[in-house]
Design an enzyme around this catalytic site. Sequence first.
Site, PDB file in Angstrom:
ATOM      1  N   LYS A 144      -3.293  -8.494  -6.547  1.00 41.08           N
ATOM      2  CA  LYS A 144      -3.514 -10.116  -7.358  1.00 41.08           C
ATOM      3  C   LYS A 144      -5.117 -10.741  -6.993  1.00 41.08           C
ATOM      4  O   LYS A 144      -5.137 -10.398  -6.198  1.00 41.08           O
ATOM      5  CB  LYS A 144      -2.774 -10.422  -7.805  1.00 41.08           C
ATOM      6  CG  LYS A 144      -3.109 -11.449  -9.337  1.00 41.08           C
ATOM      7  CD  LYS A 144      -2.731 -10.762 -10.513  1.00 41.08           C
ATOM      8  CE  LYS A 144      -1.543 -10.556 -10.746  1.00 41.08           C
ATOM      9  NZ  LYS A 144      -1.513 -10.587 -12.350  1.00 41.08           N
ATOM     10  N   SER A 157      -3.711   0.413 -18.622  1.00 34.55           N
ATOM     11  CA  SER A 157      -4.932   0.265 -17.495  1.00 34.55           C
ATOM     12  C   SER A 157      -4.575   1.695 -16.400  1.00 34.55           C
ATOM     13  O   SER A 157      -5.167   1.780 -16.232  1.00 34.55           O
ATOM     14  CB  SER A 157      -4.676  -0.976 -16.186  1.00 34.55           C
ATOM     15  OG  SER A 157      -5.188  -1.803 -16.826  1.00 34.55           O
ATOM     16  N   HIS A 163       0.639  -1.571  -0.348  1.00 29.98           N
ATOM     17  CA  HIS A 163      -0.127  -0.368   0.616  1.00 29.98           C
ATOM     18  C   HIS A 163       1.127   0.636  -0.011  1.00 29.98           C
ATOM     19  O   HIS A 163       0.264   2.242   0.996  1.00 29.98           O
ATOM     20  CB  HIS A 163      -0.488   0.285   1.252  1.00 29.98           C
ATOM     21  CG  HIS A 163      -1.587  -1.485   1.670  1.00 29.98           C
ATOM     22  ND1 HIS A 163      -1.956  -2.567   1.710  1.00 29.98           N
ATOM     23  CD2 HIS A 163      -3.065  -1.290   0.877  1.00 29.98           C
ATOM     24  CE1 HIS A 163      -2.667  -3.213   1.563  1.00 29.98           C
ATOM     25  NE2 HIS A 163      -3.503  -2.611   0.573  1.00 29.98           N
ATOM     26  N   HIS A 164       2.214   1.141  -0.433  1.00 30.12           N
ATOM     27  CA  HIS A 164       3.167   2.706  -0.442  1.00 30.12           C
ATOM     28  C   HIS A 164       2.616   3.069  -1.832  1.00 30.12           C
ATOM     29  O   HIS A 164       2.412   4.591  -1.350  1.00 30.12           O
ATOM     30  CB  HIS A 164       3.971   2.397  -0.762  1.00 30.12           C
ATOM     31  CG  HIS A 164       4.463   1.809  -2.239  1.00 30.12           C
ATOM     32  ND1 HIS A 164       4.317   1.200  -2.956  1.00 30.12           N
ATOM     33  CD2 HIS A 164       5.421   2.279  -3.381  1.00 30.12           C
ATOM     34  CE1 HIS A 164       4.204   0.296  -3.871  1.00 30.12           C
ATOM     35  NE2 HIS A 164       4.868   1.204  -4.465  1.00 30.12           N
ATOM     36  N   LYS A 221      -3.314  -2.150  -7.631  1.00 28.38           N
ATOM     37  CA  LYS A 221      -3.815  -2.478  -9.190  1.00 28.38           C
ATOM     38  C   LYS A 221      -3.607  -4.131  -9.437  1.00 28.38           C
ATOM     39  O   LYS A 221      -1.656  -4.461  -9.439  1.00 28.38           O
ATOM     40  CB  LYS A 221      -2.779  -1.703  -9.956  1.00 28.38           C
ATOM     41  CG  LYS A 221      -3.534  -1.757 -11.170  1.00 28.38           C
ATOM     42  CD  LYS A 221      -5.142  -1.053 -11.177  1.00 28.38           C
ATOM     43  CE  LYS A 221      -5.240  -1.168 -13.068  1.00 28.38           C
ATOM     44  NZ  LYS A 221      -6.283  -2.501 -12.749  1.00 28.38           N
ATOM     45  N   LYS A 252       6.286  -4.976 -10.622  1.00 27.48           N
ATOM     46  CA  LYS A 252       6.422  -3.717 -12.446  1.00 27.48           C
ATOM     47  C   LYS A 252       5.646  -2.142 -12.033  1.00 27.48           C
ATOM     48  O   LYS A 252       6.276  -1.800 -13.017  1.00 27.48           O
ATOM     49  CB  LYS A 252       4.974  -5.657 -12.831  1.00 27.48           C
ATOM     50  CG  LYS A 252       4.532  -5.306 -13.903  1.00 27.48           C
ATOM     51  CD  LYS A 252       3.438  -5.837 -14.064  1.00 27.48           C
ATOM     52  CE  LYS A 252       3.340  -7.247 -14.033  1.00 27.48           C
ATOM     53  NZ  LYS A 252       2.009  -8.342 -14.489  1.00 27.48           N
TER      54      LYS A 252
HETATM   55  N1  GLU Z   1      -3.280  -9.132 -14.955  1.00 27.78           N
HETATM   56  C1  GLU Z   1      -1.654  -8.164 -15.982  1.00 27.78           C
HETATM   57  C2  GLU Z   1      -0.697  -8.082 -15.642  1.00 27.78           C
HETATM   58  O1  GLU Z   1      -0.578  -9.086 -13.992  1.00 27.78           O
HETATM   59  C3  GLU Z   1      -2.754  -6.725 -15.697  1.00 27.78           C
HETATM   60  C4  GLU Z   1      -3.049  -5.915 -14.804  1.00 27.78           C
HETATM   61  C5  GLU Z   1      -3.622  -4.441 -14.803  1.00 27.78           C
HETATM   62  O2  GLU Z   1      -4.105  -3.992 -15.910  1.00 27.78           O
HETATM   63  O3  GLU Z   1      -4.283  -4.080 -13.477  1.00 27.78           O
HETATM   64  O4  GLU Z   1      -0.017  -6.682 -15.138  1.00 27.78           O
END
Ligand code: GLU
Length: 468
Positions: free
Chosen positions: A105, A361, A63-64, A69, A93
């Site tokens: 996730k 996104s 949560h930094h 996402k 990422k």
């Molecule tokens: N599921 C994709 C990933 O592993 C996209 C995640 C997203 O767009 O929030 O990067």
Amino acid sequence: MAHESFLAQVDLMFEKAAAHTKHPVGLLSQIKICNSVYHMTFPLKRDDGAIDTIQAYRAEHSHHKLPVKGGIRYASAVNEDEVMALASLMTYKCAIVNVPFGGAKGGVKIDRRKYSEAEIERVTRRYTYELIRKNFIGPGVDVPAPDYGTGPREMAWILDTYNTISSDTLDALACVTGKPVGQGGVRGRTEATGRGVFFGIREACSYADDMAALGLRPGLGDKTVVVQGLGNVGYHAAKFMQEGGATIVALAEYEGAIHNPEGLDVEAVVAHRRATGSILDFPGAQNLERSADALELPCDILIPAALEGQITSDNALCIQAKIIGEAANGPVTAAADAILLEKNVLIIPDVYLNAGGVTVSYFEWLRNLSHVRFGRMSRRFEQSINEKLMRAVEQVTGKRFAPEMFEEVAHGADEVDLVNSGLEETMIDAYGEIRELRKRHGVDLRTAAFINAIDKVAVSYLEMGIFP
Ligand code: GLU
């Protein structure tokens, strides 16, 4: 041979990179740890009246930065360890491509081929309802997206359920990304991950010295490519690689693989699979019954674009590719990674290479919060400036542009042009950063990418004053 869990592998990769940083141990463990995991169980009434018990998860790794996402996957192998590992990868990422989100996730343990569309809709709506009840979804909290086994349709159901229940009337559209364009999605999101994979590989292949170290020439024109997985990511990555001049020599799916050293036309293979239900028996290609054999074929670039754990210590020695482009999350285990590096294989890591999805996104989320399509206010203005310039050139030179050329050059940027250009810029910049760190620390690209992510997340914590 026994393999480490997926989360343990990601943590090993983290530790390897952390050793090259100077951050305090406590800060490093805060960055590595997964902050919260919600494991839910709920009933699904099947179309025939039977009741199934569904296991589902959402992990919020860091949560930094908010919101957190990451996608939601529907697969029979989903479990808590996997979503935690994938959520960790999302944090790194986002940091690597400078997208201001923490990582998360979700997963539903379901083999979607065994369920009707109506059943999948019920599962999706119930899952969303559970997330809302526990504050695990919201434009500023946690924003899901598609992943393995989900796509725009599921995202539209999530939005609709959120809209129905939530009191957020202004920004509700930004509660999920990867939506259909008519439901607040952004143009270019569907193909974004595959396009990002292409930009990343093209960038890696553009450095003459890096290519010479592999015995290759720069550029994509003379490269042979094997792609595992023809889902959204694999299909688009293969298509853009082919359009970029590379030769696709093999494609693998769960029913088997096809091989043709002369090259396969990706669109024709997809059409064949749609018509026959299988990629096998494609005209001119040789069938490989065992899909995994495709990974061991001779080629320059291997693109695993399916699930994690595909290249392990069992098959790493048999890999003949000189470059592995990790389009999937976690396709190479930590043990395989060590073997491949020993063999001088260039691994372009998932935490960088498949970040195109979350990058676009981010653009979709921005579009939803600003309530305006990208380019809406600038496109016509740009076009009129371009037209004036071209008319001036015609006047000065006394020559006229051909009408098609005039139209092409004068054209103002549409939303999809802006999205693709933002994606290209992001992938090129991020590659520059990790390549530089690779040189500076004398490490492999994955370790460099993790160093980059750790440093950026550390800065956020230090700025919060949590670790003086
Ligand atoms: N599921 C994709 C990933 O592993 C996209 C995640 C997203 O767009 O929030 O990067």
